[in-house]
Design a protein around this motif. Sequence first.
Motif, PDB file in Angstrom:
ATOM      1  N   THR A  31      -1.263  -7.340   2.180  1.00 55.30           N
ATOM      2  CA  THR A  31      -1.244  -8.044   3.205  1.00 55.30           C
ATOM      3  C   THR A  31      -1.019  -7.129   4.323  1.00 55.30           C
ATOM      4  O   THR A  31      -0.874  -7.280   5.464  1.00 55.30           O
ATOM      5  N   ASN A  32      -0.103  -5.806   3.865  1.00 58.84           N
ATOM      6  CA  ASN A  32       0.437  -4.898   4.794  1.00 58.84           C
ATOM      7  C   ASN A  32      -0.341  -3.604   4.911  1.00 58.84           C
ATOM      8  O   ASN A  32      -0.953  -3.221   5.816  1.00 58.84           O
ATOM      9  N   LEU A  33      -0.577  -3.216   3.659  1.00 59.49           N
ATOM     10  CA  LEU A  33      -1.439  -1.711   3.443  1.00 59.49           C
ATOM     11  C   LEU A  33      -2.735  -1.917   3.954  1.00 59.49           C
ATOM     12  O   LEU A  33      -3.058  -0.864   4.632  1.00 59.49           O
ATOM     13  N   LEU A  34      -3.542  -2.830   3.892  1.00 57.86           N
ATOM     14  CA  LEU A  34      -4.819  -3.015   4.231  1.00 57.86           C
ATOM     15  C   LEU A  34      -4.728  -2.773   5.919  1.00 57.86           C
ATOM     16  O   LEU A  34      -5.691  -2.243   6.616  1.00 57.86           O
ATOM     17  N   ASP A  35      -3.874  -3.440   6.588  1.00 61.60           N
ATOM     18  CA  ASP A  35      -3.962  -3.412   7.922  1.00 61.60           C
ATOM     19  C   ASP A  35      -3.417  -2.382   8.479  1.00 61.60           C
ATOM     20  O   ASP A  35      -4.137  -1.306   9.432  1.00 61.60           O
ATOM     21  N   LEU A  36      -2.485  -1.485   7.759  1.00 61.94           N
ATOM     22  CA  LEU A  36      -2.256  -0.110   8.190  1.00 61.94           C
ATOM     23  C   LEU A  36      -3.380   0.987   7.898  1.00 61.94           C
ATOM     24  O   LEU A  36      -3.428   1.881   8.579  1.00 61.94           O
ATOM     25  N   MET A  37      -4.182   0.686   6.926  1.00 66.00           N
ATOM     26  CA  MET A  37      -5.341   1.562   6.578  1.00 66.00           C
ATOM     27  C   MET A  37      -6.426   1.323   7.754  1.00 66.00           C
ATOM     28  O   MET A  37      -6.910   2.101   8.098  1.00 66.00           O
ATOM     29  N   LYS A  38      -6.570   0.144   8.150  1.00 67.74           N
ATOM     30  CA  LYS A  38      -7.713  -0.149   9.077  1.00 67.74           C
ATOM     31  C   LYS A  38      -7.275   0.753  10.509  1.00 67.74           C
ATOM     32  O   LYS A  38      -8.115   0.982  11.220  1.00 67.74           O
ATOM     33  N   LEU A  39      -5.870   0.868  10.799  1.00 69.72           N
ATOM     34  CA  LEU A  39      -5.430   1.384  12.197  1.00 69.72           C
ATOM     35  C   LEU A  39      -5.264   3.196  11.700  1.00 69.72           C
ATOM     36  O   LEU A  39      -4.599   3.542  12.599  1.00 69.72           O
ATOM     37  N   GLN A  40      -5.579   3.424  10.339  1.00 67.89           N
ATOM     38  CA  GLN A  40      -5.260   4.727  10.203  1.00 67.89           C
ATOM     39  C   GLN A  40      -3.813   5.232  10.176  1.00 67.89           C
ATOM     40  O   GLN A  40      -3.677   6.378  10.320  1.00 67.89           O
ATOM     41  N   VAL A  41      -2.968   4.297  10.101  1.00 67.18           N
ATOM     42  CA  VAL A  41      -1.532   4.633   9.793  1.00 67.18           C
ATOM     43  C   VAL A  41      -1.318   5.131   8.525  1.00 67.18           C
ATOM     44  O   VAL A  41      -0.671   5.918   8.418  1.00 67.18           O
ATOM     45  N   GLU A  42      -1.960   4.453   7.576  1.00 64.04           N
ATOM     46  CA  GLU A  42      -1.961   4.863   5.987  1.00 64.04           C
ATOM     47  C   GLU A  42      -3.466   5.157   5.821  1.00 64.04           C
ATOM     48  O   GLU A  42      -4.456   4.773   6.221  1.00 64.04           O
ATOM     49  N   THR A  43      -3.460   6.530   5.264  1.00 60.35           N
ATOM     50  CA  THR A  43      -4.958   6.968   4.977  1.00 60.35           C
ATOM     51  C   THR A  43      -4.984   7.687   3.473  1.00 60.35           C
ATOM     52  O   THR A  43      -5.153   8.739   3.365  1.00 60.35           O
ATOM     53  N   PRO A  44      -4.717   6.639   2.628  1.00 64.19           N
ATOM     54  CA  PRO A  44      -4.687   7.086   1.251  1.00 64.19           C
ATOM     55  C   PRO A  44      -6.063   7.548   0.766  1.00 64.19           C
ATOM     56  O   PRO A  44      -7.179   7.086   0.933  1.00 64.19           O
ATOM     57  N   SER A  45      -6.024   8.571  -0.083  1.00 65.54           N
ATOM     58  CA  SER A  45      -7.201   8.948  -0.999  1.00 65.54           C
ATOM     59  C   SER A  45      -7.528   8.361  -1.974  1.00 65.54           C
ATOM     60  O   SER A  45      -8.695   8.130  -2.320  1.00 65.54           O
ATOM     61  N   THR A  46      -6.595   7.511  -2.362  1.00 68.57           N
ATOM     62  CA  THR A  46      -6.749   6.759  -3.864  1.00 68.57           C
ATOM     63  C   THR A  46      -6.021   5.508  -3.757  1.00 68.57           C
ATOM     64  O   THR A  46      -4.819   5.423  -3.248  1.00 68.57           O
ATOM     65  N   LEU A  47      -6.706   4.418  -3.940  1.00 65.37           N
ATOM     66  CA  LEU A  47      -5.743   3.050  -3.974  1.00 65.37           C
ATOM     67  C   LEU A  47      -5.701   2.689  -5.636  1.00 65.37           C
ATOM     68  O   LEU A  47      -6.846   2.696  -6.276  1.00 65.37           O
ATOM     69  N   ILE A  48      -4.572   2.295  -5.972  1.00 66.10           N
ATOM     70  CA  ILE A  48      -4.326   2.216  -7.323  1.00 66.10           C
ATOM     71  C   ILE A  48      -4.049   0.413  -7.632  1.00 66.10           C
ATOM     72  O   ILE A  48      -2.861  -0.051  -7.124  1.00 66.10           O
ATOM     73  N   ASP A  49      -4.764  -0.250  -8.101  1.00 65.50           N
ATOM     74  CA  ASP A  49      -4.775  -1.735  -8.146  1.00 65.50           C
ATOM     75  C   ASP A  49      -4.167  -2.026  -9.311  1.00 65.50           C
ATOM     76  O   ASP A  49      -4.400  -1.683 -10.417  1.00 65.50           O
ATOM     77  N   ILE A  50      -2.667  -2.937  -9.035  1.00 64.90           N
ATOM     78  CA  ILE A  50      -2.032  -3.050 -10.276  1.00 64.90           C
ATOM     79  C   ILE A  50      -2.016  -4.574 -10.799  1.00 64.90           C
ATOM     80  O   ILE A  50      -1.227  -5.149 -11.514  1.00 64.90           O
ATOM     81  N   ASN A  51      -3.048  -5.439 -10.343  1.00 64.56           N
ATOM     82  CA  ASN A  51      -3.048  -6.671 -10.398  1.00 64.56           C
ATOM     83  C   ASN A  51      -3.383  -7.127 -11.691  1.00 64.56           C
ATOM     84  O   ASN A  51      -3.088  -8.277 -12.074  1.00 64.56           O
ATOM     85  N   ARG A  52      -3.774  -6.282 -12.691  1.00 63.93           N
ATOM     86  CA  ARG A  52      -3.945  -6.553 -14.132  1.00 63.93           C
ATOM     87  C   ARG A  52      -2.811  -6.319 -15.055  1.00 63.93           C
ATOM     88  O   ARG A  52      -2.663  -6.899 -16.053  1.00 63.93           O
ATOM     89  N   LEU A  53      -1.702  -5.965 -14.219  1.00 62.87           N
ATOM     90  CA  LEU A  53      -0.394  -5.734 -15.232  1.00 62.87           C
ATOM     91  C   LEU A  53       0.141  -7.102 -15.243  1.00 62.87           C
ATOM     92  O   LEU A  53       0.244  -7.806 -14.504  1.00 62.87           O
TER      93      LEU A  53
END
Length: 326
Positions: A31-53
């Motif tokens: 809910t926060n990270l995706l907004d930051l990525m759209k604005l290119q405040v965050e530009t990660p090379s990899t997203l690690i999804d932990i929803n299966r944990l």
Amino acid sequence: MKAFTYQRADTATGAAAAAVKPSAKIIAGGTNLLDLMKLQVETPSTLIDINRLPLDKIDETPEGGLRIGALVRNSDLAADPRVRQRYGVLSRALLAGASAQLRNKATTGGNLLQRTRCYYFYDISKPCNKRSPGSGCAALAGFNRIHAILGTSDQCIATHPSDMAVAMRALDAKVETSNREGDTKVIPIAEFHRLPGRTPEIETSLKPGEIVTAVTLPPPPPGVQVYRKVRDRASYAFALVSVAAIVDSTRGRIRSARLAFGGLAHKPWRSPQAEQKLANASADTTTFDAAANAVLEGARGFGGNDFKIPLTRRTLHSVLAEMTRT
């Protein structure tokens, strides 16, 4: 949004190992990270999804508290009968924090780790020491209505946006973490978030490759619990000032009090000195003034947010008067 690699983690150690790289980011609700990525405040090379944990449970602890998994959704946490009955301040803070749609996605761990809503942090055309260390802080002489008045530095005057974290600060929560070796650690929430100092880009005490796995609440303290949030509009705006208060009182006298504040600093702000002023004291204006003075010691406005100083005082007075009324 820039291209990135997506991978799913099957274990906490696997997620922590993948997150060692500075260019990798953990994602849960997003809910926060995706907004930051759209604005290119965050530009990660990899997203690690932990929803299966398996981190989505709320369990009783032997001491009489609760252990909340990092993937417990905010809506589930706020609605849990044990939270509502024993930790009302936390339930109210969560309900005040966001719309139902966001609460259904946002997680406990992600809520603790959400980043500031400073306008200049979100605008990559403006200087921001948090986003680009050494570039300057545009908020110091800019539009700073929502910014901090306590614990600031000449590098950053941003505030932490979480409502949940303020309530957890009043409850003396502890944050559990795990690293890629499987080693676990428990961090008191008072030490989890950092003040800006000279390194505002370092926001928590987490090390590279260390992830949040749970938050533990001790047994509930005695007294009435209240969360009061003052904001520009009622529709899920961020706090100008918020107070998480737990007050044990009877017949016009306060036995003990816990006070945590949001909207005032780079981290949830707690004042032991103010709590000492309230302990074993009469529930009157003189006592409330002394507590407010202690909270606001060292407070400094930056023009647009000067109003937060009297607003904090009035809000604290109102909360304490309501909680000690007999």
